[in-house]
Structure formats: C-alpha cells, structure tokens
Design an enzyme around this catalytic site. Structure first.
Site, PDB file in Angstrom:
ATOM      1  N   HIS A  45      -5.072  -7.513   0.439  1.00 19.23           N
ATOM      2  CA  HIS A  45      -4.368  -6.237   0.565  1.00 19.23           C
ATOM      3  C   HIS A  45      -3.457  -6.197   1.788  1.00 19.23           C
ATOM      4  O   HIS A  45      -2.397  -5.583   1.753  1.00 19.23           O
ATOM      5  CB  HIS A  45      -5.404  -5.119   0.645  1.00 19.23           C
ATOM      6  CG  HIS A  45      -4.819  -3.748   0.683  1.00 19.23           C
ATOM      7  ND1 HIS A  45      -4.127  -3.207  -0.379  1.00 19.23           N
ATOM      8  CD2 HIS A  45      -4.817  -2.793   1.653  1.00 19.23           C
ATOM      9  CE1 HIS A  45      -3.734  -1.979  -0.071  1.00 19.23           C
ATOM     10  NE2 HIS A  45      -4.138  -1.712   1.149  1.00 19.23           N
ATOM     11  N   TYR A  55      -2.679  11.145   0.490  1.00 16.71           N
ATOM     12  CA  TYR A  55      -3.646  11.009  -0.596  1.00 16.71           C
ATOM     13  C   TYR A  55      -3.699  12.251  -1.483  1.00 16.71           C
ATOM     14  O   TYR A  55      -4.022  12.162  -2.669  1.00 16.71           O
ATOM     15  CB  TYR A  55      -5.042  10.721  -0.024  1.00 16.71           C
ATOM     16  CG  TYR A  55      -5.229   9.285   0.395  1.00 16.71           C
ATOM     17  CD1 TYR A  55      -5.803   8.355  -0.465  1.00 16.71           C
ATOM     18  CD2 TYR A  55      -4.803   8.847   1.645  1.00 16.71           C
ATOM     19  CE1 TYR A  55      -5.974   7.039  -0.077  1.00 16.71           C
ATOM     20  CE2 TYR A  55      -4.959   7.529   2.032  1.00 16.71           C
ATOM     21  CZ  TYR A  55      -5.541   6.626   1.165  1.00 16.71           C
ATOM     22  OH  TYR A  55      -5.681   5.314   1.545  1.00 16.71           O
ATOM     23  N   ASP A 105       0.838  -1.182   0.000  1.00 20.89           N
ATOM     24  CA  ASP A 105       0.000   0.000   0.000  1.00 20.89           C
ATOM     25  C   ASP A 105       0.888   1.253   0.000  1.00 20.89           C
ATOM     26  O   ASP A 105       1.819   1.359  -0.794  1.00 20.89           O
ATOM     27  CB  ASP A 105      -0.954  -0.034   1.204  1.00 20.89           C
ATOM     28  CG  ASP A 105      -2.053   1.015   1.130  1.00 20.89           C
ATOM     29  OD1 ASP A 105      -2.937   0.892   0.275  1.00 20.89           O
ATOM     30  OD2 ASP A 105      -1.993   1.971   1.926  1.00 20.89           O
TER      31      ASP A 105
END
Length: 416
Positions: A389, A316, A194
C-alpha cells in the site's frame, strides 16, 4: 540549499520552512509515552499473526523503542530537503498554510509532478524518492520539478476549517491552486496513492492545468458492465478476492472514521500509545514487508506532534457516506450496486485525460487491467511482483520508474 530555488515569478506567499519542534513538546510526548499503560493480556492481543490487530508484545517493544527515539535526527534528515509553506486563500475566503517539500529543477523544460500521499501516510513516504533524485541529479540536470504537499489537515499544513465541511474535492482545488502559485498552472502531472489517488483523479477531471494522472490505487468492489469472469486470469481472480477480503475484514477502521470521526479523533489524540496501535497496525498489515520500527515511530511521532489525527480523517465521511450501507451496496449483486469510492461527482465519469496505473501485489485492493480501463482513459499500466500500500516508501525506485515512464509517454520526455 540545492534544489530550493523557486521558479521565477513566485511571490512571497511561498516561503521556505524548517522543521523545528520545541523541546518542551518532545518532552511532553516522552512523558505521555512513559506513563501510558499497555493493556493486560487477553486471548486476542496474545495472537501474533495479526488476525486481531497488533499484539501486546509488539506494543510493549515499540513503546520502549519510542522512549529512546531521537526525533531531532529525523528533523535533521528532513531538513536536508527543501520545505516551504504557501499561504493560499480559498474561494470562500478561508486561508490555508499549505506545507510542501520540493525538488526544483533549473532546467527550462522540467516537467512539474505533484505527488500525493494518503492516510495514515504523509510527505514522509516520498522522502526515499527525494533521496534517489538527489543522489542522481543536480538542480541543473533534474528533468522534473517534484512537489510533495501535505494535504489540508495533515501534519504541517493547516486546516480544515472548523466552521464548515470539507472533502477531497476541496483538497484538489487547494492543491491545484498551489501548483498555479508555483507557476505550473499551464501544465503538470498528478500522482497519488490511497487518498492521494482520489485527489489526483479529481484534479485531472476538474482542472485544465492537470494534464495527466498516475495512481497506484484503484478500488472497485464490483466488476464493470459486460465483464466476463472467464476472461480473468487466476492471478486477477486472486487479486479481486484480496480486495473483497479487505472490504469484509479490513474496513472497520474506515467505518469508524466515517461515522464517528469526532469520537475516534478525540480518543486517538488523547494518548500516543493509542495512536501508535491505530496507525502501527496499518503499516504492518498494509505493507508487503514490515517497515522498520523506526519508520513507524517517525510517522506516528509526526502525526502526534502536529495534532494530525483529529484533523485528517474527514475525507472518510465522503468515501463512506452511508457507513455500513455503503459497503453493503458496494458488494451487492444487484445491478444498481456502485463502486466503493463512488461519489456524486465520481472523477471516472469525466476523466478523459491520460491515466496511468501501477499495480502492486500487496495493495489493499487489486483490480484487473480490464477493470482499471473502466476508470478513465487508461493509457499506461504496469503490474509489479513486490510492494504494498505504501509504494513510495516500500519501493521508491519502482514507483518513480513508473512515473518516469508514464511522463515519457504522455509528456514526450523519456528522461530519468
């Protein structure tokens, strides 16, 4: 405590740390959970297939379990592993207290490996790997120094500063400095998933001490040049379709983080049930097999008690700098469309160091090996038939086995 002896020469800027949450903070959390309401029934929250997110029944059940949850038992388990905090001063004078868990070897030729988590994860993800290593080795036989930091702004680490912007490029710089402080500046391997995969790749691209990079996530929304679709297998085409489905239907949370981080941070920091819904959904939908309720509760409790959610979503804005426009251009058929995680300093453009990639079938985005080869000097690849994930949490034995094999290839050590 075993595995806690710091390498020789480490100064007093690195100190042992013990998790010990004040009782009044636990009591406050329990009170907030108890008095937080669950939304009235709707068509959407009555669906249990996950299509519209977590459902009301799951929220009711997890609330009751959370009220009975004993955080002190989690702290006891975590404190069975060595933890530290390092005082690090950045180039601009900003001071950080960076938390990390570690298993230090006493072997002179032990290989330093830094393992990096993502969002909504934390160092908790890697504790199953720590347990595997403790069960198998002593400090005298462990072939590795394993370092698991909390990123700046995450859980037990401080930051980011409130008077200036930060990105995962800053994370990489701080964590490279951590490895140098520990005496590993001449050579270490970075591993990540990630967000951690992006930070690891930046470390590999920018810092001489990082000799190789292993990741378990590579996201590309567009095939590299000269790719022939007919050369792809049916399985690879299905993986690409899975990634596109995530971009189309699974990225709403990321756009909110990227475009209105203040709003979502204030909302989620105001109520633990809201935080549970936001994070719990990701653990349920991004895993191959649903994690236990206790696993989810532990992670959300850690985020809440450390005021993490409002501090941790800043990357982000750099992953999705133009909001929806970033995704539109990423999936555009035009020749100038760019890859989903591109930045002005895309690490794949300068990554010549060895790159390893572990592909897990229920990852958010699956790319063919041929695509992965466009992301750097891919020298090692393995495709698994289970796992999602949160690979370190879901399949610790498989992920660690991959790291061992990768290290054996690029470092010249074939130890377990």
């Amino acid at each position: 405590m075993s595995f806690s002896t710091l390498p020789s020469g480490v100064n007093d800027a690195v100190k042992p740390f013990t998790l010990n949450t004040p009782a009044d903070e636990i009591a406050e959390l329990k009170t907030l959970i108890k008095h937080s309401k669950i939304a009235v029934p709707t068509f959407e929250n009555s669906q249990t297939d996950g299509k519209y997110g977590v459902d009301r029944e799951w929220m009711q059940n997890i609330k009751e379990k959370w009220l009975k949850f004993d955080w002190s038992k989690t702290e006891d388990r975590l404190n069975s592993f060595p933890h530290f905090k390092a005082s690090i001063t950045d180039d601009d004078g900003t001071k950080y207290d960076i938390h990390f868990a570690a298993l230090f070897s006493q072997k002179a030729d032990a290989v330093p490996v830094i393992m990096l988590h993502g969002w909504p994860g934390s160092f908790l993800e890697f504790m199953p790997i720590f347990q595997l290593l403790k069960d198998k080795h002593t400090p005298e036989t462990l072939p590795y120094h394993v370092i698991v930091p909390s990123h700046p702004g995450y859980t037990l680490s401080s930051g980011p500063p409130t008077n200036k912007d930060r990105s995962y490029w800053d994370m990489a710089r701080i964590l490279d400095r951590l490895m140098s402080m520990l005496g590993f500046g001449d050579g270490y391997i970075a591993q990540g998933g990630d967000l951690g995969s992006a930070v690891a790749r930046v470390m590999g691209a920018m810092y001489p001490g990082c000799k190789a990079v292993h990741v378990n996530l590579l996201i590309m929304a567009k095939a590299p040049p000269n790719t022939v679709e007919d050369d792809l297998t049916d399985s690879e085409k299905q993986g690409i379709a899975r990634g596109m489905e995530f971009l189309n239907r699974g990225m709403a949370y990321g756009l909110e983080h990227a475009t209105k981080p203040s709003t979502i941070g204030l909302v989620l920091a105001s109520n633990p049930i809201a935080l549970m819904a936001w994070i719990g959904e990701k653990f349920l939908h991004w895993s191959d097999v649903n994690p236990s309720d206790e696993t989810i509760i532990e992670s959300v409790t850690l985020y809440w008690l450390t005021n993490t959610i409002e501090r941790c979503i800043y990357p982000y804005r750099h992953d999705l700098p133009n909001g929806v426009g970033t995704l539109i251009s990423a999936v555009s058929p035009n020749d100038d469309a760019h890859r989903f995680h591109d930045t002005p300093h895309d690490p794949s453009q300068s990554q010549s160091k060895p790159l390893g990639f572990s592909s897990f079938p229920k990852e958010l985005s699956l790319i063919p090996r041929s695509w992965a080869e466009s992301q750097g000097n891919l020298v090692w690849y393995r495709k698994h038939d289970k796992g999602g994930h949160f690979a370190a949490l879901e399949q610790p034995d498989l992920l660690w086995g991959d790291v061992v094999d990768f290290v054996g290839q690029v470092w010249g050590k074939g130890n377990e």
